[in-house]
Design an enzyme around this catalytic site. Sequence first.
Site, PDB file in Angstrom:
ATOM      1  N   ASN A  43       0.821  -1.234   0.000  1.00  0.00           N
ATOM      2  CA  ASN A  43       0.000   0.000   0.000  1.00  0.00           C
ATOM      3  C   ASN A  43       0.849   1.278   0.000  1.00  0.00           C
ATOM      4  O   ASN A  43       0.313   2.379  -0.018  1.00  0.00           O
ATOM      5  CB  ASN A  43      -0.972   0.005   1.180  1.00  0.00           C
ATOM      6  CG  ASN A  43      -0.285   0.130   2.531  1.00  0.00           C
ATOM      7  OD1 ASN A  43       0.916  -0.104   2.655  1.00  0.00           O
ATOM      8  ND2 ASN A  43      -1.036   0.479   3.553  1.00  0.00           N
ATOM      9  N   LYS A  44       2.152   1.140   0.041  1.00  0.00           N
ATOM     10  CA  LYS A  44       3.011   2.329   0.088  1.00  0.00           C
ATOM     11  C   LYS A  44       3.162   2.961  -1.305  1.00  0.00           C
ATOM     12  O   LYS A  44       2.788   2.359  -2.304  1.00  0.00           O
ATOM     13  CB  LYS A  44       4.387   1.954   0.649  1.00  0.00           C
ATOM     14  CG  LYS A  44       4.330   1.343   2.050  1.00  0.00           C
ATOM     15  CD  LYS A  44       4.246   2.393   3.151  1.00  0.00           C
ATOM     16  CE  LYS A  44       3.513   1.906   4.370  1.00  0.00           C
ATOM     17  NZ  LYS A  44       4.317   1.361   5.438  1.00  0.00           N
ATOM     18  N   GLN A  45       3.779   4.139  -1.343  1.00  0.00           N
ATOM     19  CA  GLN A  45       3.931   4.870  -2.614  1.00  0.00           C
ATOM     20  C   GLN A  45       4.667   4.032  -3.658  1.00  0.00           C
ATOM     21  O   GLN A  45       4.434   4.155  -4.851  1.00  0.00           O
ATOM     22  CB  GLN A  45       4.675   6.188  -2.388  1.00  0.00           C
ATOM     23  CG  GLN A  45       3.847   7.254  -1.680  1.00  0.00           C
ATOM     24  CD  GLN A  45       3.955   7.202  -0.178  1.00  0.00           C
ATOM     25  OE1 GLN A  45       4.122   6.130   0.417  1.00  0.00           O
ATOM     26  NE2 GLN A  45       3.851   8.360   0.466  1.00  0.00           N
TER      27      GLN A  45
END
Length: 367
Positions: A181-183
């Site tokens: 879910n991170k950049q």
Amino acid sequence: MMRIPLSRPSLGEEEKEAVLAVLESGFLSLGEQHATFEREFAEYLGVPYAVSCNSGTSALHMAMLILGIGPGDEVITTPFSFIASSNCILMVGATPVFVDIDPHTYNLDVSQIEARITPRTKAILPVHVFGYPANMNAILDLARRYDLRVVEDACEALGSTYDGKKVGTIGDLAAFGFYPNKQMTTGEGGMLVTRSAEWAELARSLRNQGRGKEGVWLVHERLGFNYRLDEMSAAVGLAQLRKLDRLLAKRAQVARWYDDRLRELPDVVLPPRPAGERMSWFVYVVRFANQQQRDRVMEGLLANGIGCRPYFSPIHLQPFYRQRFGYRPGDFPVTERVARTALALPFFADLREDEVEYVVERIKRYL
Ligand SMILES: *Cc1c(COP(=O)(O)O)cnc(C)c1O
């Protein structure tokens, strides 16, 4: 019914090809991929050293070990975060000392830090929550005055700037994480970043079972861990890093689409934006007038196939923290008030404008 997840990684042909090339090479660990990933990551940030590892949590744990933090020591941090930023302090036997947050930025309220410093305090661990840069000048100033170390939890803020510098390059050590879910993602993965050659070398040993610099396979100089990032993950990370600025621009566009539509709703508080800085958007979190309204909207969205979630649940009120430290509701009132009314909406680089439109239209229906 349109189904919209809370988050989704942005993966393309580059990642597939990169992973297949690793599989064909036969080198699945400690090969060229992780070394190249580290070099390009360090270049992206403008720091001399980046050491890859298998999660953001591992990076935070190694930061605590490198600073020699242990039993009897205290580390000042925020209760409004993902659990790992506080758990890393417990992993080395030290005590997290919480300071409440600023209601506008959701980051540490720096005006409350000094009162919590004791002779046992060894470090301050700010989290750049949701990508919004913490007030680093005030934190560095306190650190200098009280001879403390600063570890940045930059896991949610890759590419954000503070005073024009990328976050993660300001404190003594910084941790990044690459959960899906991170950049940018590697599947599971993390990176520890520092300007110290000595600490970088120590991190390379800690992640590799305590092996020494020469890496002689069966010589272990210290207690270490298996925190290595495998080559398939590193290859994905490299492909993601090379298009990171494009991914960040798309996330910023999605945030503007939401802002433009939600601004007119009097009960909805938009996410804060730092003036004059670049914000790397991790999640898009809005607040509602009260918990009842938030819960009503949340249930409505979920029933319509729209992913959403309260963000965060305060760390001090987690069952394990209550049990161990005796925390109770009311201990950190700003954190708790924000947590009661906050909701993360679907947010990822490939979210389309018509999907944002649909989410906002449903929010209006349940307000
Ligand atoms: C994602 C994250 C981490 C690291 O998580 P891992 O799943 O271990 O990679 C640490 N701190 C914060 C604030 C995070 O959001």
